[in-house]
Design an enzyme around this catalytic site. Structure first.
Site, PDB file in Angstrom:
ATOM      1  N   HIS A 130       0.839  -1.204   0.000  1.00 29.74           N
ATOM      2  CA  HIS A 130       0.000   0.000   0.000  1.00 29.74           C
ATOM      3  C   HIS A 130       0.870   1.248   0.000  1.00 29.74           C
ATOM      4  O   HIS A 130       1.769   1.373   0.828  1.00 29.74           O
ATOM      5  CB  HIS A 130      -0.911  -0.007   1.220  1.00 29.74           C
ATOM      6  CG  HIS A 130      -1.858  -1.161   1.205  1.00 29.74           C
ATOM      7  ND1 HIS A 130      -2.989  -1.181   0.418  1.00 29.74           N
ATOM      8  CD2 HIS A 130      -1.819  -2.351   1.846  1.00 29.74           C
ATOM      9  CE1 HIS A 130      -3.618  -2.334   0.592  1.00 29.74           C
ATOM     10  NE2 HIS A 130      -2.925  -3.063   1.449  1.00 29.74           N
TER      11      HIS A 130
ATOM     12  N   ARG B 260      18.182 -31.585 -12.390  1.00 28.50           N
ATOM     13  CA  ARG B 260      17.296 -30.590 -12.990  1.00 28.50           C
ATOM     14  C   ARG B 260      17.655 -30.251 -14.435  1.00 28.50           C
ATOM     15  O   ARG B 260      16.770 -30.013 -15.260  1.00 28.50           O
ATOM     16  CB  ARG B 260      17.349 -29.308 -12.168  1.00 28.50           C
ATOM     17  CG  ARG B 260      16.716 -29.499 -10.849  1.00 28.50           C
ATOM     18  CD  ARG B 260      16.853 -28.306  -9.971  1.00 28.50           C
ATOM     19  NE  ARG B 260      16.111 -28.568  -8.766  1.00 28.50           N
ATOM     20  CZ  ARG B 260      16.044 -27.745  -7.748  1.00 28.50           C
ATOM     21  NH1 ARG B 260      16.700 -26.606  -7.765  1.00 28.50           N
ATOM     22  NH2 ARG B 260      15.338 -28.063  -6.704  1.00 28.50           N
TER      23      ARG B 260
HETATM   24  O1  MEZ Z   1      16.561 -26.219  -3.836  1.00 22.64           O
HETATM   25  C1  MEZ Z   1      15.631 -25.923  -4.588  1.00 22.64           C
HETATM   26  O2  MEZ Z   1      15.742 -25.128  -5.502  1.00 22.64           O
HETATM   27  C2  MEZ Z   1      14.354 -26.622  -4.431  1.00 22.64           C
HETATM   28  C3  MEZ Z   1      14.305 -27.699  -3.440  1.00 22.64           C
HETATM   29  C4  MEZ Z   1      13.340 -26.299  -5.204  1.00 22.64           C
HETATM   30  C5  MEZ Z   1      12.112 -27.097  -5.251  1.00 22.64           C
HETATM   31  O3  MEZ Z   1      11.857 -27.686  -6.283  1.00 22.64           O
HETATM   32  O4  MEZ Z   1      11.396 -27.161  -4.262  1.00 22.64           O
END
Ligand code: MEZ
Length: 631
Positions: free
Chosen positions: A139, A462
């Site tokens: 705000h 990943r």
């Molecule tokens: O460490 C991370 O980036 C992580 C655990 C992300 C996630 O997927 O929760």
């Protein structure tokens, strides 16, 4: 009681006429012209409005574009409002806007109370994972309001005084090259950036006897740690031992090196693994209990520690850090970007220039400076300058993750490492900036493409999972899970809450809902369930990750796509968290921890290692900075 005190304090300040618990009105405010360069208090003084009632002249001044006279919609209509009610008699605001926020709470109620009166639909902006934050984070008193949440989400929330603008806080360090000030404060340890690493470094330095100031450029503390979802990696913890998980520090070291494609600094990785159980014990000592242990991508064993029930680890921890900081009287300054490092002729770091939102530029002279300013995933220009192929990609990061700290460090001749190593997280919910935690795959969700077929080991690292998704038609995929998996992680309910997940009683109906061939989806799940029985998977999923079948309706689908998540590169540090210069020497008085540093994660960070890094290296940096200051 505290509330009463606040109200009493507020009442003593010749007040804005309070309409407690009144929901903000959606009053369109007149268009605003460019803000004057001077700070609010100076402008207010010039406009002569500080002590006045909000008068027709005041409103006229506002309509003529004088920022100081601009008032948020609800207030401008209140003819009895008095500036001193928010500003106090001096009219000067501290950069964290503590007093003005006490005023907001005194009139309107605290976040819980506001959540009651403003609950509109499912999403309640006053009740969020950000925990206790300033009213002024969203705000505006003298500028249009902005829905902080919409930096990452796209909620259809109305806010008084218009404003939905994103809050990207990129600081142009170059602009401040010659900044200095006669206003000087002295402290033992200055910590720059109030995310996880910053809080931990600051609290550790304070506990080691140093005086400490923690500065943060954003209006709320927490950094990216606030958004961390899955868990914290640690080996040989009491929680693993209770579950007979045969993990070791050495296995964590090996997994981290391998996950990072063996380009990480092994000395730093060893510090990470060897100290991880101690870091967990330290968290326990401050009241954080991460007793749920799950599987993370690229890990040999379950070492992904989360709060019981599977709540998001980051907001859980950051809210504890904030409470401890408040209890211990840590000097935390929000809206206070460090814009220049003070470096002497020998190359030693001596402090920083801070450009406070209200106070303007001032210098903090410090015996030690700890840089914990985070990464740069939310700065697309910087990301693309290293990785042009990531143009147009979404990010999971908070808007302050712009990497200004790297520019600061450059002034002290810091060396950098692995800058091109930028992590793409496989699962950002399509159409949002919301991370779907890796823990969803960790507790058993499978991943299918638009043909309804699995295509990769869901719990690989990943980089590989992201590349596999991007190779599918449409470059997105679906996480598919059943009711047992859903119930094992309560963050999944949050995805429903955010409208990111779909459910159906049968797989056939779910297939229809997400427009994939039903026969394929049913066969894929059948085949996967068989792999759970035989512990043999066609994508080589590790046997210990083939735990749960997808069998009990209702079934759930979440559409995901890869997005920029973490920047592995950053300033070079040694095992004492000292920042290293271009001559490969430690820079005197200068320390770093967390995502602004590089070398721990190499070419690919394992999920759960960043929270671990914030605790371990935050503690080292804080302790070493305090020790240096005491010399
Ligand atoms: O460490 C991370 O980036 C992580 C655990 C992300 C996630 O997927 O929760």
């Amino acid at each position: 009681m505290k509330k009463l005190l606040l109200v009493a304090l507020f009442a003593s300040l010749s007040l804005v006429a309070c309409k407690k618990n009144q929901a903000p009105e959606e009053t369109p405010a007149p268009a605003q012209t460019a803000a004057p360069a001077e700070n609010t208090a100076q402008t207010a003084e010039k406009a002569g409005v500080l002590k006045g009632i909000i008068s027709p002249e005041n409103q006229k001044a506002y309509s003529e574009g004088q920022k100081a006279a601009y008032m948020a919609g609800t207030h401008i209509k209140d003819k009895n409002a008095d500036c001193a009610g928010c500003h106090g008699e001096t009219g000067l605001l501290d950069d964290s806007e503590t007093q003005v926020n006490e005023g907001c709470v005194g009139c309107h109620g605290d976040l819980d109370e506001m959540a009651e009166v403003t609950a509109k639909g499912e999403i309640n902006p006053h009740k969020s994972h950000l925990g206790k934050i300033n009213c002024t984070a969203c705000h505006g008193g003298h500028e249009p309001s902005a829905i902080y949440c919409n930096n990452c989400h796209s909620f259809d929330i109305k806010i008084s005084s218009e404003g939905q603008k994103p809050l990207l806080k990129k600081i142009d360090i170059e602009k401040y090259k010659n900044a200095s000030s006669d206003v000087v404060e002295n402290v033992d340890v200055l910590v720059i950036g109030a995310g996880g690493s910053g809080h931990i470094a600051a609290l550790t330095a304070k506990n080691n006897g140093a005086s400490v100031i923690l500065v943060e450029k954003m209006p709320i503390p927490g950094g990216n740690s606030q958004l961390a979802a899955g868990g914290m990696n640690a080996a040989e913890t009491i929680y693993q031992k209770a579950l007979n998980i045969p993990d070791t520090k050495e296995t964590m070291f090996q997994d981290t090196m391998k996950g990072g494609k063996n380009i990480s600094n092994p000395d730093l990785v060893k510090v990470l693994a060897d100290n991880s159980a101690g870091s967990m014990a330290w968290l326990t000592s401050i009241g954080a209990k991460l007793s749920a242990v799950n599987m993370g991508g690229g890990a040999t064993y379950k070492r992904f520690h989360a709060p019981e029930g599977g709540a998001a680890v980051g907001s859980y921890l950051v809210n504890i850090y904030k409470d401890v900081a408040e209890k211990e009287g840590l000097d935390v300054r929000l809206n206070s970007p460090a814009v220049k490092l003070i470096v002497d002729e020998t190359g030693a770091v001596k402090g920083a220039v801070i450009d406070g939102k209200h106070s303007g530029p001032y210098e903090i002279h410090a015996k030690s400076v700890v840089l914990t300013s985070g990464g740069f995933s939310a700065n697309p220009d910087r990301v693309v300058s290293y990785r042009p192929e990531y143009t147009g990609m979404t990010t999971s990061n908070q808007p302050g993750a712009t990497g200004d700290g790297l520019d600061l460090a450059k002034e002290a001749d810091a060396d950098f490492i692995d800058m091109k190593q930028i992590q793409i997280h496989p699962s950002i919910a399509v159409g949002s900036g919301t991370l779907i935690t890796e823990a969803v795959r960790g507790v058993g969700a499978i991943m299918v493409n638009h043909e309804g077929n699995r295509f990769y080991d869901e719990l690989s690292t990943r980089d590989k999972v992201s590349a596999a998704i991007l190779a599918q038609p449409g470059k997105t995929a679906y996480l598919i899970l059943d009711d047992n998996i859903r119930k094992s992680l309560n963050q999944i309910e949050g995805y429903f809450h955010l409208n990111l997940a779909k459910e159906a009683p049968t797989l056939e109906e779910l297939a229809k809902l997400i427009n994939v061939p039903a026969e394929n989806l049913v066969n894929t799940v059948k085949e996967y369930n068989k792999a759970v029985d035989t512990k043999k998977d066609k994508f080589d999923k590790k046997p210990q990750t083939l735990e749960k079948k997808v069998e009990k309706g209702p079934f759930v689908a979440i559409e995901i796509a890869p997005g920029v998540h973490y920047t592995m590169g950053g300033v070079k540090i040694n095992t004492d968290s000292q920042v290293i210069n271009s001559k490969n020497e430690p820079i005197p008085n200068f320390y770093g921890a967390g995502e602004v540093t590089g070398g721990v994660h190499g070419a690919n960070r394992l999920g759960g290692n960043s929270i671990s890094e914030t605790v371990t290296f935050g503690r080292i940096a804080g302790a070493k900075a305090a020790e240096n200051a005491a010399k």
